[in-house]
Scaffold this motif. Structure first.
Motif, PDB file in Angstrom:
ATOM      1  N   GLY A   1       0.798  -1.218   0.000  1.00  0.00           N
ATOM      2  CA  GLY A   1       0.000   0.000   0.000  1.00  0.00           C
ATOM      3  C   GLY A   1       0.828   1.264   0.000  1.00  0.00           C
ATOM      4  O   GLY A   1       0.618   2.159  -0.829  1.00  0.00           O
ATOM      5  N   ILE A   2       1.804   1.358   0.890  1.00  0.00           N
ATOM      6  CA  ILE A   2       2.620   2.568   0.990  1.00  0.00           C
ATOM      7  C   ILE A   2       3.605   2.657  -0.169  1.00  0.00           C
ATOM      8  O   ILE A   2       3.889   3.741  -0.678  1.00  0.00           O
ATOM      9  CB  ILE A   2       3.365   2.603   2.339  1.00  0.00           C
ATOM     10  CG1 ILE A   2       2.357   2.650   3.500  1.00  0.00           C
ATOM     11  CG2 ILE A   2       4.303   3.803   2.410  1.00  0.00           C
ATOM     12  CD1 ILE A   2       2.988   2.495   4.862  1.00  0.00           C
ATOM     13  N   GLY A   3       4.108   1.506  -0.613  1.00  0.00           N
ATOM     14  CA  GLY A   3       5.074   1.490  -1.710  1.00  0.00           C
ATOM     15  C   GLY A   3       4.473   1.787  -3.061  1.00  0.00           C
ATOM     16  O   GLY A   3       5.198   2.061  -4.020  1.00  0.00           O
ATOM     17  N   GLY A   4       3.145   1.744  -3.158  1.00  0.00           N
ATOM     18  CA  GLY A   4       2.496   2.044  -4.434  1.00  0.00           C
ATOM     19  C   GLY A   4       2.607   0.928  -5.456  1.00  0.00           C
ATOM     20  O   GLY A   4       2.623   1.170  -6.663  1.00  0.00           O
ATOM     21  N   ALA A   5       2.686  -0.321  -4.992  1.00  0.00           N
ATOM     22  CA  ALA A   5       2.761  -1.452  -5.917  1.00  0.00           C
ATOM     23  C   ALA A   5       1.495  -1.540  -6.762  1.00  0.00           C
ATOM     24  O   ALA A   5       0.429  -1.099  -6.345  1.00  0.00           O
ATOM     25  CB  ALA A   5       2.950  -2.751  -5.121  1.00  0.00           C
ATOM     26  N   PHE A   6       1.617  -2.082  -7.942  1.00  0.00           N
ATOM     27  CA  PHE A   6       0.435  -2.241  -8.796  1.00  0.00           C
ATOM     28  C   PHE A   6       0.586  -3.475  -9.677  1.00  0.00           C
ATOM     29  O   PHE A   6       1.697  -3.950  -9.942  1.00  0.00           O
ATOM     30  CB  PHE A   6       0.205  -1.001  -9.668  1.00  0.00           C
ATOM     31  CG  PHE A   6       1.337  -0.675 -10.598  1.00  0.00           C
ATOM     32  CD1 PHE A   6       1.383  -1.215 -11.884  1.00  0.00           C
ATOM     33  CD2 PHE A   6       2.357   0.174 -10.189  1.00  0.00           C
ATOM     34  CE1 PHE A   6       2.425  -0.915 -12.744  1.00  0.00           C
ATOM     35  CE2 PHE A   6       3.405   0.481 -11.051  1.00  0.00           C
ATOM     36  CZ  PHE A   6       3.447  -0.062 -12.333  1.00  0.00           C
TER      37      PHE A   6
END
Length: 434
Positions: free
Chosen positions: A383-388
């Motif tokens: 969530g914080i790392g912005g994974a997608f």
């Protein structure tokens, strides 16, 4: 909780209702206008939609649940992403679809009961996701606080000083204030920061002077201002956030039940309150406002004042609608320097993250258990790392949505899952944040 000054269906005198309603309005005001400010939507429409949404909620819950609905912080990042995809119209379509999810969940709860959703969203999933909401916005808050409006990469000590004055004032009001000021520390902090900014020349007051007292806000209407285009990207960006906001809603209903002395999960029923919340979000989306959620700030007002009257809540809703049509108030909100909003956001976003941590602590989540450690770790970093996940150019799941989905799946798949108690969300319900 005992011996209310005004019970749920007791009607106060007009003068008394006016004062009590304005108190609720001020309690939600700071947070409700901050959300549209951050995502570049109209604060005026946010106020109008919060009033309309609250009235719809009261009607759907048979005028039994004294809850006020304001702007949801959980949707800030998804709305920004949705606007990149499809402009303001994209954000409104996504918000409307999130509201539809509420309706579907409400229908299932009506048919199957509410235990299933509480087992689907235990504290080990919801706590870290709430932390992600706050921490993923940390950069936004600090950027607004430290930099000039003209260049977000241009550090300004003057702007940062306004942010610090706002932050320190809000903290002081939160800890030391008594009476009415203890209920509205966010609004009070913004006012102090605004006065300081005015003194050091950061405020352009010209638009406030020129504004008319009453004006028609710039509503964003489907088929008039934008075409309806639903994409898979938009669905996957906005809809999963409903997982988080529904859990917040359940927590607020549990705490509100204890404050008022009624079991709102059973009567009028969780399905009605969730439907009311979703309807408010859909109404907001139809006129250009941010998604809605019940506000912990206003539950705090109920607990302190022991005034539970739905007439007072309805009065606050009507006042919010009237304020939304005031050009002077809209211009005044627009003149608030970003640094001031950045200062209060540092505290608000931190509180959101801390409320997720508090949920884990108060529910005695054992991090010596590898199952809990794995679930929370994956949610936080993804969530914080912005994974997608990007399968095609039109199919992408990212950030908070991906973290929430992975958390739910891991909770269902990994062995050792324990039954969830009905009071599990109480710890996170003191603060919305919204």
């Amino acid at each position: 909780m005992n011996n209310p000054i005004l019970d749920v269906h007791e009607k106060p005198r007009f003068g008394q209702m006016l004062t009590l309603s304005l108190q609720h309005l001020f309690a939600m005001f700071g947070a409700t206008i901050l959300v549209p400010y951050l995502v570049d939507l109209s604060p005026a429409i946010a106020l109008i939609s919060s009033g309309l949404g609250t009235l719809a909620f009261l009607a759907i819950t048979k005028w039994q649940v004294p809850a006020y609905l304001g702007s949801s912080f959980a949707f800030i990042t998804p709305i920004i992403g949705a606007k990149v995809m499809g402009g303001p119209g994209g954000a409104m379509i996504g918000s409307f679809m999130a509201g539809l999810v509420y309706g579907i969940v409400a229908l299932i709860i009506k048919k199957a009961g509410h235990r299933w959703i509480m087992n689907l969203l235990p504290p080990i999933v919801v706590g870290p996701v709430i932390m992600v909401i706050g921490l993923s916005l940390a950069g936004t808050a600090v950027g607004m606080a430290m930099n000039t409006l003209q260049d977000i990469n241009n550090y300004s000590m003057l702007h940062f000083s306004a942010a610090l004055v706002t932050l320190i004032s809000t903290i002081i009001f939160s800890i030391y204030a008594r009476g009415v000021l203890s209920i509205i520390p966010i609004l009070a902090g913004i006012i102090i920061g605004y006065v300081y900014s005015l003194a050091v020349g950061l405020v352009d007051f010209s638009k406030v002077v020129e504004a008319n007292l009453f004006v028609m806000p710039d509503f964003i209407i489907p088929f008039v201002d934008y075409k309806i285009k639903i994409t898979l990207d938009l669905v996957l960006l906005m809809v999963p956030v409903a997982v988080v906001t529904i859990s917040e809603h359940i927590g607020h209903q549990l705490v509100l039940s204890k404050v008022v002395g009624r079991d709102y999960i059973k009567q009028p029923g969780l399905h009605r309150s969730i439907l009311g919340d979703g309807t408010a979000t859909m109404i907001s989306a139809l006129i250009g406002g941010p998604p809605k959620t019940t506000y912990g700030e206003n539950i705090g007002v109920l607990a302190i004042t022991k005034v539970y009257s739905v007439y007072v809540i309805a009065g606050a809703a009507v006042a919010a609608i009237i304020f939304g049509f005031s050009g002077t108030i809209t211009a005044l909100i627009g003149s608030i320097p970003p640094a001031v909003m950045g200062g209060v956001s540092i505290l608000l976003f931190g509180i959101i993250a801390s409320s997720g941590l508090r949920m884990l602590v108060d529910n005695n989540i054992d991090f010596g258990n590898n199952r809990n450690l794995i679930i929370s770790s994956v949610i936080l970093v993804v969530g914080i790392g912005g994974a997608f996940i990007k399968i095609t150019s039109g199919f992408e799941i990212q950030g908070m949505a991906l973290a929430a989905i992975l958390g739910v799946l891991l909770n269902l798949i990994l062995p050792g899952r324990e039954p969830v108690k009905e009071d599990m969300f109480e710890a996170s319900s003191d603060k919305q944040s919204a």
